[in-house]
Design a protein around this motif. Structure first.
Motif, PDB file in Angstrom:
ATOM      1  N   LYS A 136       9.223   2.211  15.426  1.00 21.52           N
ATOM      2  CA  LYS A 136       9.380   1.218  14.339  1.00 21.52           C
ATOM      3  C   LYS A 136       8.044   0.959  13.693  1.00 21.52           C
ATOM      4  N   ARG A 137       8.133   0.342  12.512  1.00 24.99           N
ATOM      5  CA  ARG A 137       6.914  -0.097  11.834  1.00 24.99           C
ATOM      6  C   ARG A 137       6.366  -1.309  12.575  1.00 24.99           C
ATOM      7  N   LEU A 138       5.090  -1.298  12.810  1.00 24.68           N
ATOM      8  CA  LEU A 138       4.446  -2.380  13.543  1.00 24.68           C
ATOM      9  C   LEU A 138       3.550  -3.176  12.600  1.00 24.68           C
ATOM     10  N   ILE A 152      -4.825   8.545   3.453  1.00 24.29           N
ATOM     11  CA  ILE A 152      -6.282   8.579   3.354  1.00 24.29           C
ATOM     12  C   ILE A 152      -6.896   7.740   4.457  1.00 24.29           C
ATOM     13  N   PHE A 153      -6.282   6.551   4.695  1.00 21.96           N
ATOM     14  CA  PHE A 153      -6.824   5.663   5.716  1.00 21.96           C
ATOM     15  C   PHE A 153      -6.713   6.299   7.102  1.00 21.96           C
ATOM     16  N   MET A 154      -5.574   7.001   7.382  1.00 16.73           N
ATOM     17  CA  MET A 154      -5.372   7.652   8.680  1.00 16.73           C
ATOM     18  C   MET A 154      -6.359   8.805   8.867  1.00 16.73           C
ATOM     19  N   MET A 190       0.852  -1.182   0.000  1.00 14.48           N
ATOM     20  CA  MET A 190       0.000   0.000   0.000  1.00 14.48           C
ATOM     21  C   MET A 190       0.893   1.237   0.000  1.00 14.48           C
ATOM     22  N   ASP A 191       0.629   2.200  -0.881  1.00 12.98           N
ATOM     23  CA  ASP A 191       1.504   3.367  -0.987  1.00 12.98           C
ATOM     24  C   ASP A 191       1.142   4.392   0.079  1.00 12.98           C
ATOM     25  N   TYR A 227       3.371   1.648   9.162  1.00 10.16           N
ATOM     26  CA  TYR A 227       3.578   3.078   8.899  1.00 10.16           C
ATOM     27  C   TYR A 227       4.821   3.262   8.048  1.00 10.16           C
ATOM     28  N   THR A 228       4.692   4.074   6.998  1.00 13.13           N
ATOM     29  CA  THR A 228       5.804   4.236   6.052  1.00 13.13           C
ATOM     30  C   THR A 228       6.347   5.663   6.026  1.00 13.13           C
TER      31      THR A 228
END
Length: 796
Positions: free
Chosen positions: A116-118, A8-10, A1-2, A68-69
């Motif tokens: 960190k990314r979870l 948008i989702f957040m 997912m970009d 999270y990116t």
């Protein structure tokens, strides 16, 4: 997912949560009952005024998006205490799962960030503890409170099938909608939130043969009449897609290998309608004549076939069976073939499936038929006897050359060659029988004896004249019929005694008889006392009429001193023709008995008889003892002969030996030492002759032949005398086994020159004067020439 989708989702997530009144504030601030003395808000049931108490912390869950990116740390939330006046004296402390590693708090402001990314699929939520303390005194300003950070799911996992690939089987010719197999895919996303884990199935490859249920994943047949013989294997690709199959959903695929299993939907068919085989007539029963084959498109048990003969012009001659490994029909021979009798056979054979499916009866009969032609080839066969075996009978008293019976064999071929008969001598080693080579008559060569051999089993060989390699054999069983040629005798060797105090007509023995003959009606023996003993018999014989006889006493008492043994001659005869009889002697001993008739003692002769030793046995034992004694004596004599010491020690010493006896003798009056008269009288017979080269001992007397008296013709002929003495010494068994010198002092009778022996001369050869030899006449002229000359002449 970009990144755009995440943002948008957040935003959507924030709008959803902030739409609740005071949601964020409750999570982020500490509320109180009013700083300005806000007090009673009501009364309880008892009228006690209610006052709102002061609360230090009010916590809600923190929500955090997974995966999270962004480049900055992801903000989780903020902790704040009412005791924080912003002067930096309050310190916020965070403990629990991931504190300090995954989650970091600002000690002054209370802001919490994720470092960190979870991934929610790894851990869905974290439990942490927070407290506010005085920075300088480290005193707790508020009690420790617990809160949860929940990872909010996003659609980041595609559906995965439990197996890849799947394999399945479905019967061919199945109806539409027949279930094949069910496939299952799982999605690691949160099934309780949104459609991220809702999977929908579809078929990508495999139409139009199969279909799949979009919700259950059950694969079914979609086309009727699928034939395994046309296509057996199918590859079906199934897709599973999340987000309920909507755009943007993730998907996974798997391959299902489907095989059509066989059903019996094809009948067997012969490859040919006519089969032809050629076999020689000499083929053995049970041999394979030929193999026929029917084809069936099915496999396994659906292709199993049975063969049978439904028509034949040679009933029972052939049989057809199925080879279960190849499903071929094997034709076997069940009876011998004969080219001269029938040269061709025709069979009608049917093949049929073993396992028939009633569902496919409409496809026609599951059987087929074919014709088989079998041609018999002629071969040169051996002679054939009229019977498989022959049984012949002949009486045992039949004379030589009596015909016993005959055998007959013939050549089964068209040429009908003559047959020659012989007996296999390996079956008739004693050459008791012979056979006529031309007509097969069997006759006797030797006398027969049924009691020695009641049956003779021989083998007769029949050989073709034109082809001696063609031979056949037949067993011939010859039974020797009984003739009454043996007399009955006692059945056993009876040991009979009579007591001295026996009474008259007392039974002392019951005897029976045996006969090696075998009459057809059984034996019938007759017993009686011999005629010559009937007048003065001490015992009588009573025939019991049951092939036994009783021996009875004829007087009251017997005396062992008077006579210890009685010999009773019993005549036993049979009832056959010609009648045979024999006289058997029963030996009865007289013994001393007690009152009950038990034997107490018998004399020595009776005891010998009791021991079962007959006169012949005693003689045989005595002869054996004498032979053993003779062997011992002979052995001792041989040992003594080996111990003789010859006077001539060395056989290699061929020089003259002087033997000294150290015996002066007794002079002329001593007639025992040596008889000089023997030399003077050659007609005297020597009673004994002593060897001088060994110690004298007894030996065999020499054989002397008489010497003719001297006559005018033989006077002075010493040659015959010497030859005779040489012959005597050669035949003398006491002669030594080595060369010896025998001296004969015999000069013949009437010699004019008397003795020529040099032993009587007292001079040596050099002192002798042989001139007188010339005076003896012409007979001694040769000697005179040799010895009578001068020394000068001799030396020259």
């Amino acid at each position: 997912m970009d990144r755009r989708k995440v943002c948008i989702f957040m935003v959507l997530w924030a709008m959803a949560h902030l739409s609740s009144p005071g949601h964020g504030l409750r999570a982020l601030r500490r509320t109180t009952g009013g700083r300005r003395g806000a007090g009673l808000t009501g009364q309880d049931a008892n009228g006690v005024p209610l006052r709102r108490s002061k609360r230090g912390w009010m916590w809600n869950q923190f929500f955090l998006l997974e995966e999270y990116t962004g480049t900055d740390l992801q903000y989780v939330g903020k902790l704040h205490s009412d005791g924080d006046r912003g002067d930096g004296s309050v310190k916020y402390v965070l403990t629990g799962e991931g504190a300090g590693t995954l989650f970091k708090i600002d000690e002054k402001s209370g802001d919490i960030h994720a470092t960190k990314r979870l991934d929610r699929e790894e851990k869905a939520y974290y439990i942490l503890h927070a407290k506010a303390v005085n920075r300088f005194t480290n005193e707790a300003l508020e009690g420790e409170s617990e809160f949860i950070i929940k990872i909010h799911d996003i659609n980041d996992n595609e559906p995965r099938f439990t197996k890849d690939p799947y394999t399945a089987r479905v019967p061919e010719m199945s109806d539409i909608g027949t279930s094949v197999i069910q496939v299952t895919a799982t999605d690691a996303d949160d099934a309780t939130y949104g459609n991220s884990a809702k999977v929908v199935y579809s078929i990508l490859e495999g139409q139009p043969y199969f279909s799949v249920d979009p919700e259950t994943g059950l694969i079914k047949t979609a086309l009727p009449g699928m034939d395994r013989e046309v296509k057996e294997n199918y590859q079906v690709v199934i897709q599973a897609k999340d987000m309920a199959g909507q755009m943007g959903g993730l998907s996974g695929t798997t391959t299902v290998s489907i095989t059509l299993s066989d059903v019996n939907d094809n009948p067997p068919r012969f490859t040919k309608t006519l089969y032809e085989f050629r076999v020689p007539e000499s083929i053995e029963v049970g041999s394979v004549v030929g193999v026929i084959r029917a084809m069936d498109a099915d496999i396994g048990q659906n292709a199993e076939m049975d063969y049978r003969i439904i028509g034949s012009d040679g009933p029972g001659m052939f049989e057809v069976t199925a080879n279960r490994s190849t499903q071929d029909g094997v034709i076997l021979l069940r009876k011998p073939l004969d080219y001269e009798r029938k040269r061709q056979y025709s069979l009608r054979v049917q093949v049929e499936n073993v396992h028939i499916n009633p569902r496919f009866y409409s496809k026609g009969p599951f059987r087929d038929e074919a014709t088989i032609k079998i041609v018999v080839d002629d071969v040169d066969e051996p002679p054939v006897f009229e019977r498989a075996s022959y049984v012949m009978e002949v009486k045992e008293d039949a004379p030589k050359n009596t015909a016993v019976g005959s055998v007959s064999a013939s050549d089964p071929d068209d040429k009908n060659s003559l047959v020659r008969y012989t007996i296999d001598r390996r079956t008739d080693m004693d050459r008791v029988f012979n056979i006529h080579a031309g007509n097969g008559s069997v006759f006797i060569l030797r006398e027969l004896d049924r009691e020695e051999n009641a049956w003779h089993n021989i083998s007769v060989i029949a050989t073709e004249f034109t082809n001696p390699r063609q031979i056949s054999r037949v067993p011939v069983y010859i039974r020797v019929l009984d003739v009454n040629d043996n007399a009955p005798t006692f059945a056993t060797n009876y040991e009979t005694f009579v007591c001295e105090n026996a009474k008259a007509n007392q039974v002392i023995q019951t005897v029976s008889a045996a006969d090696p003959d075998a009459p057809l009606g059984g034996h019938r023996f007759f017993f009686n006392l011999a005629q010559e003993a009937a007048g003065k018999a001490n015992f009588s014989v009573r025939d019991n009429k049951d092939n036994t006889a009783s021996i009875l006493t004829r007087r009251n008492s017997y005396s062992s001193l008077h006579k210890s043994i009685y010999h009773v001659p019993v005549v036993i005869s049979d009832g056959e023709f010609p009648m045979q009889s024999s006289t058997n002697t029963l030996t009865i001993r007289v013994c001393t008995c007690d009152r009950e008739g038990n034997m107490k003692a018998c004399n020595a002769e009776a005891l010998t008889a009791r021991a079962g030793l007959s006169t012949g046995a005693l003689v045989a034992i005595l002869l054996c003892v004498i032979i053993l004694l003779m062997i011992v004596v002979l052995f001792a004599a041989l040992r003594r002969q080996r111990k003789k010491e010859p006077l001539i020690i060395s056989k290699e010493d061929v020089r003259d030996n002087v033997v000294s006896y150290n015996d002066e003798g007794g002079g002329e009056e001593d007639t025992q030492a040596f008889d000089i008269g023997t030399l003077r009288n050659p007609e005297a017979i020597e009673e004994s002759k002593q060897r001088r080269d060994i110690v004298p001992e007894a030996f065999y007397p020499p054989i002397r032949r008489p010497v003719l008296p001297p006559t005018r013709d033989n006077n002075g002929d010493v040659r015959d005398f010497i030859n005779q003495r040489l012959q005597d010494n050669d035949s003398d068994p006491t002669a030594p086994p080595y060369d010896s010198l025998a001296t004969y002092a015999y000069e013949g009778n009437g010699s004019v020159a008397e003795s020529l022996s040099s032993l009587e001369s007292a001079t040596t050869e050099s002192d002798q004067d042989y001139n007188y030899l010339s005076e003896w006449g012409p007979r001694f002229k040769k000697l005179a020439d040799l010895y009578g000359g001068d020394d000068s002449d001799r030396d020259s």
